[in-house]
Design a protein around this motif. Structure first.
Motif, PDB file in Angstrom:
ATOM      1  N   UNK A 252       7.764  23.097  -2.146  1.00 31.56           N
ATOM      2  CA  UNK A 252       8.265  23.345  -0.799  1.00 31.56           C
ATOM      3  C   UNK A 252       7.101  23.631   0.141  1.00 31.56           C
ATOM      4  N   UNK A 253       7.376  23.511   1.432  1.00 31.44           N
ATOM      5  CA  UNK A 253       6.347  23.783   2.436  1.00 31.44           C
ATOM      6  C   UNK A 253       5.936  25.247   2.427  1.00 31.44           C
ATOM      7  N   UNK A 254       6.892  26.151   2.190  1.00 30.85           N
ATOM      8  CA  UNK A 254       6.570  27.584   2.190  1.00 30.85           C
ATOM      9  C   UNK A 254       5.579  27.929   1.080  1.00 30.85           C
ATOM     10  N   UNK A 255       5.780  27.345  -0.111  1.00 29.72           N
ATOM     11  CA  UNK A 255       4.835  27.584  -1.210  1.00 29.72           C
ATOM     12  C   UNK A 255       3.467  26.994  -0.885  1.00 29.72           C
ATOM     13  N   UNK A 256       3.486  25.830  -0.253  1.00 28.91           N
ATOM     14  CA  UNK A 256       2.220  25.193   0.136  1.00 28.91           C
ATOM     15  C   UNK A 256       1.450  26.057   1.125  1.00 28.91           C
ATOM     16  N   UNK A 257       2.156  26.607   2.116  1.00 32.66           N
ATOM     17  CA  UNK A 257       1.489  27.436   3.118  1.00 32.66           C
ATOM     18  C   UNK A 257       0.960  28.733   2.515  1.00 32.66           C
ATOM     19  N   UNK A 258       1.699  29.290   1.533  1.00 34.43           N
ATOM     20  CA  UNK A 258       1.218  30.495   0.856  1.00 34.43           C
ATOM     21  C   UNK A 258      -0.067  30.206   0.072  1.00 34.43           C
ATOM     22  N   UNK A 259      -0.079  29.068  -0.644  1.00 37.99           N
ATOM     23  CA  UNK A 259      -1.284  28.690  -1.380  1.00 37.99           C
ATOM     24  C   UNK A 259      -2.456  28.412  -0.462  1.00 37.99           C
ATOM     25  N   UNK A 260      -2.173  27.742   0.650  1.00 35.96           N
ATOM     26  CA  UNK A 260      -3.235  27.453   1.616  1.00 35.96           C
ATOM     27  C   UNK A 260      -3.754  28.736   2.253  1.00 35.96           C
ATOM     28  N   UNK A 261      -2.849  29.683   2.535  1.00 33.28           N
ATOM     29  CA  UNK A 261      -3.265  30.961   3.113  1.00 33.28           C
ATOM     30  C   UNK A 261      -4.210  31.702   2.174  1.00 33.28           C
ATOM     31  N   UNK A 262      -3.909  31.684   0.876  1.00 33.56           N
ATOM     32  CA  UNK A 262      -4.773  32.352  -0.093  1.00 33.56           C
ATOM     33  C   UNK A 262      -6.155  31.705  -0.134  1.00 33.56           C
TER      34      UNK A 262
END
Length: 402
Positions: A252-262
């Motif tokens: 999902x996009x939310x998981x992608x954004x969390x990984x990118x944020x890290x």
């Protein structure tokens, strides 16, 4: 228009086809003419203009010799020039004696315009500039050169013919040139895509090697010593992110954004510390993409990832100033400390402009301006706006109050 001639559409020996375009209108200076929605053909020596279909059939058309042209420029079309370049202006020299009859005997203007309905094709514009600069007519027979006393206009005389009287006319000459150019373009595109595939294959190999090395470093496998580990890690850091987060690795996009944020948090901590604890989001986007190599991200993806930095407990956060400027700021970078250090610089220098502070603090003008505004909001600086620009001074009212 008095430089144009009526002539049969044909190419003479030594004259080569370059480019063509459609839906072209001719202006005599700033005045409109009856020559609208025509087809223009550029050769090494001339510009031919005729109605669609006339030139390929070799019928009579308008001809302008390029040796008349001494200056070329673009003119934007539309209201306030917002429509993009649509006209080419050709500044012309005086009419030479012996010129063939044309659409005008005399003209009050020394320039003409070609108006392109679909906008100027930049390859056509470049080819026109190159042809005028090359002056191919000076290297050929006197028939095509204006330098000779007989003049290039002696083509109108029946007794003078091109060398060996060889003429490439109509579809035989022009269409063959077009087909050859298309063939060469197709070959160039094919070669380019082959090279691109090779580059992508090599890039995949390099990513795989990078992952393998980084895995060995983390697990300390093999005979890699502690010094080697540090050295390899430094090499990988100089190359950039060895395993960039990509959207296809998440559901999902939310998981992608969390990984990118890290990942943004991990790579930007040291960078922000070197830059004084704050950096504009535009600079952050450039730094992140430079480190990611081929796996670039959009500004929107970066913005969405930075909004989640506090969610993952990162030592930094996204901040938006009242002016609308967005920055990435370390949590330890407090406004009080920024205002205090900026106030000290104001005391040392007497006054500061955003430009001067940016040079002293080695930050962008945008961040320097926000630092001064922050110092003003906390009562440690006074602003002066005049015709000379924006400047900030130490707040002397604090001294009077104390």
């Amino acid at each position: 228009m008095d430089r144009f001639e009526y002539i049969e559409a044909r190419l003479f020996e030594g004259e080569d086809y370059l480019k063509r375009d459609k839906n072209v209108k001719i202006y005599d200076g700033d005045d409109k003419t009856q020559y609208t929605e025509g087809e223009v053909v550029l050769t090494t020596h001339r510009i031919l203009w005729g109605k669609p279909g006339d030139i390929p059939k070799g019928l009579v058309c308008l001809s302008l010799y390029l040796y008349y042209v001494f200056c070329i420029e673009e003119e934007s079309g539309g209201v306030f020039g917002l429509g993009g370049p649509k006209r080419i202006i050709l500044h012309l020299g005086p009419t030479l004696p012996g010129k063939r009859p044309g659409p005008a005997v005399v003209s009050p203007y020394h320039f003409i315009k070609f108006s392109f309905k679909d906008g100027i094709d930049q390859t056509f514009y470049k080819a026109l500039n190159d042809a005028v600069t090359a002056k191919a007519w000076e290297r050929l027979t006197p028939v095509l050169s204006p330098v000779n006393s007989a003049s290039a206009h002696s083509l109108s005389k029946p007794s003078v013919q091109p060398v060996n009287s060889k003429i490439r006319s109509g579809i035989v000459g022009i269409e063959r040139s077009i087909e050859e150019q298309h063939r060469q373009t197709g070959e160039s595109i094919t070669v380019a895509f082959k090279d691109l595939r090779k580059l992508m294959e090599k890039a995949k190999d390099m990513v795989a090697i990078s992952k393998n090395i980084s895995t060995k470093i983390r697990e300390k496998q093999g005979d890699i010593s502690e010094d080697d580990t540090v050295r390899f890690k430094a090499y990988l850091m100089s190359l950039g992110i060895d395993d960039p987060v990509t959207r296809d690795a998440f559901r999902s996009d939310s998981d992608y954004y969390l990984g990118l944020a890290q990942q943004v948090s991990d790579m930007m901590v040291a960078v922000l510390m070197e830059c004084g604890g704050i950096m504009s989001l535009a600079d952050v986007w450039c730094r992140v993409n430079r480190a990611r190599g081929l796996e670039l991200i959009s500004p929107e993806d970066l913005m969405n990832a930075c909004k989640l930095l506090q969610t993952i407990g990162a030592p930094m956060s996204l901040r938006k100033f009242p002016s609308g400027a967005c920055v990435l700021q370390l949590s330890s970078h407090r406004d009080e400390e920024v205002a205090k250090s900026t106030s000290e610089l104001l005391e040392e220098n007497g006054h500061l402009t955003p430009e001067k502070l940016s040079q002293i603090a080695n930050v962008s003008v945008l961040l320097a301006r926000e630092r001064l505004y922050t110092t003003e909001r906390l009562g440690m600086a006074c602003r002066d706006e005049s015709i000379e620009g924006l400047a900030f001074y130490p707040n002397l009212f604090l001294r009077e109050a104390s």
